[in-house]
Design an enzyme around this catalytic site. Structure first.
Site, short mmCIF file in Angstrom:
data_model
loop_
_atom_site.label_atom_id
_atom_site.label_comp_id
_atom_site.label_asym_id
_atom_site.label_seq_id
_atom_site.Cartn_x
_atom_site.Cartn_y
_atom_site.Cartn_z
N ARG A 100 40.49 80.84 -6.17
CA ARG A 100 40.87 81.90 -7.11
C ARG A 100 41.04 81.27 -8.48
O ARG A 100 41.78 80.31 -8.64
CB ARG A 100 42.18 82.55 -6.65
CG ARG A 100 42.80 83.54 -7.63
CD ARG A 100 41.97 84.79 -7.75
NE ARG A 100 42.72 85.95 -8.19
CZ ARG A 100 43.05 86.22 -9.44
NH1 ARG A 100 42.72 85.38 -10.41
NH2 ARG A 100 43.71 87.31 -9.74
N ASP A 148 42.53 87.60 -14.65
CA ASP A 148 42.39 88.73 -13.73
C ASP A 148 41.15 89.50 -14.15
O ASP A 148 41.07 90.00 -15.28
CB ASP A 148 43.63 89.63 -13.82
CG ASP A 148 43.99 90.24 -12.48
OD1 ASP A 148 43.22 90.04 -11.52
OD2 ASP A 148 45.04 90.91 -12.39
N GLU A 165 38.20 94.81 -10.68
CA GLU A 165 38.01 94.81 -9.23
C GLU A 165 36.73 95.53 -8.83
O GLU A 165 36.43 96.62 -9.33
CB GLU A 165 39.19 95.50 -8.54
CG GLU A 165 40.51 94.76 -8.67
CD GLU A 165 40.55 93.55 -7.78
OE1 GLU A 165 40.04 93.61 -6.64
OE2 GLU A 165 41.07 92.51 -8.23
N ARG A 197 43.81 81.32 -0.20
CA ARG A 197 42.94 80.78 -1.24
C ARG A 197 43.71 79.71 -2.01
O ARG A 197 44.94 79.65 -1.94
CB ARG A 197 42.47 81.88 -2.21
CG ARG A 197 41.76 83.03 -1.54
CD ARG A 197 41.43 84.13 -2.55
NE ARG A 197 42.61 84.68 -3.19
CZ ARG A 197 42.60 85.74 -4.00
NH1 ARG A 197 41.44 86.35 -4.26
NH2 ARG A 197 43.71 86.18 -4.54
#
Length: 295
Positions: free
Chosen positions: A149, A154, A157, A197
């Site tokens: 990650r 961010d 999505e 992750r």
């Protein structure tokens, strides 16, 4: 004729000679018994061995060199050449201290991917030795890749788990795939997250960038292009240090100021959502739908 000449016939006649029958009747002579071995004491056997040979320099020096070489090889293998098949197997001593080198095998979203760990890189034979090839098929790669990650960002999505895709998610995923797929990257691991992750700061070198082969911070490159936002969760944020966080926020500000990527028209669009706001809204909708299904 008498023999010897001085002997008399009467003496020879009086001396009987053993006949063949008498010789046959005599019992055979028993073989001589073997001498019994003396019982040796274990202490005597040990003390009889010449242990002084092991204290000579011609014995001590080669033994010390061989032992040191074996221990050194084991240490180098455990520290630099041990391959991690997945994120869970990474030793905690690596977190915030060391990095892993590997080849990207798949990109799952705009802010995460999978790499095949290749410790030692080309110097250790990865990519050119026949028995050190990176697998290419999904079957061969199953349970053999580290899920990474990207730290500090961010991305929008993609559609999954029944949720719709966020605007600009496909563009971010396509860019990250083209930027990293099949390339060798170095990931400075910070910690593991709740999804098994590793959160890591990832760097890559590309010949097509200017200047070529310069080490690039993947998270920073996505922020400056408007493909992601700075990670805004209240807990679990990882940037690699306060200096990196300031660098990321400055890159995000410039992308927002220039209206790049997902920031295009965000001031005029009242329905604009950041990736964090989108996740929060989807989570609330899932909770509401769950309560309705129970009732």
């Amino acid at each position: 004729m008498r023999w010897p000449p001085w002997g008399s016939e009467s003496q020879q006649a009086d001396t009987p000679s053993p006949s063949t029958e008498q010789q046959a009747q005599q019992p055979p002579t028993a073989p001589a018994a073997r001498p019994s071995r003396p019982n040796k004491d274990w202490n005597q056997s040990v003390n009889a061995f010449d242990w002084a040979a092991f204290t000579e320099l011609r014995t001590i020096i080669p033994t010390a060199i061989l032992t040191t070489a074996i221990l050194g090889i084991v240490h180098i293998h455990r520290r630099y050449l041990r391959r991690f098949p997945d994120a869970v197997s990474i030793a905690p001593s690596y977190f915030r201290q060391r990095s892993i080198l590997g080849q990207v095998t798949s990109v799952g979203d705009g802010d995460n991917f999978r790499l095949f760990h290749t410790p030692g890189g080309r110097l250790a034979g990865w990519g050119w030795l026949p028995w050190k090839k990176v697998p290419t098929s999904k079957k061969e790669l199953r349970d053999k890749t580290v899920h990474v990650r990207l730290a500090g960002i961010d991305a929008p999505e993609l559609a999954h788990f029944g949720r719709p895709a966020q605007p600009f998610a496909r563009e971010a995923h396509q860019w990250l795939t083209a930027y990293l797929m099949t390339r060798r990257v170095r990931a400075y691991v910070h910690r593991q997250d709740q999804y098994q992750r590793v959160v890591a700061s990832v760097y890559v070198r590309r010949a097509l960038d200017f200047p070529p082969f310069r080490r690039r911070d993947v998270s920073y490159e996505m922020l400056r292009r408007g493909l992601a936002t700075v990670y805004e969760a209240k807990a679990g944020a990882e940037f690699g240090g306060p200096g990196m966080e300031r660098k990321y926020r400055r890159a995000e500000w410039w992308a927002k100021f220039r209206g790049l990527g997902l920031w295009k028209g965000f001031r005029r669009n009242k329905e604009w959502e950041s990736p964090r706001e989108f996740k929060t809204r989807m989570g609330l909708e899932d909770q509401t739908q769950g309560r309705e299904n129970k009732s």
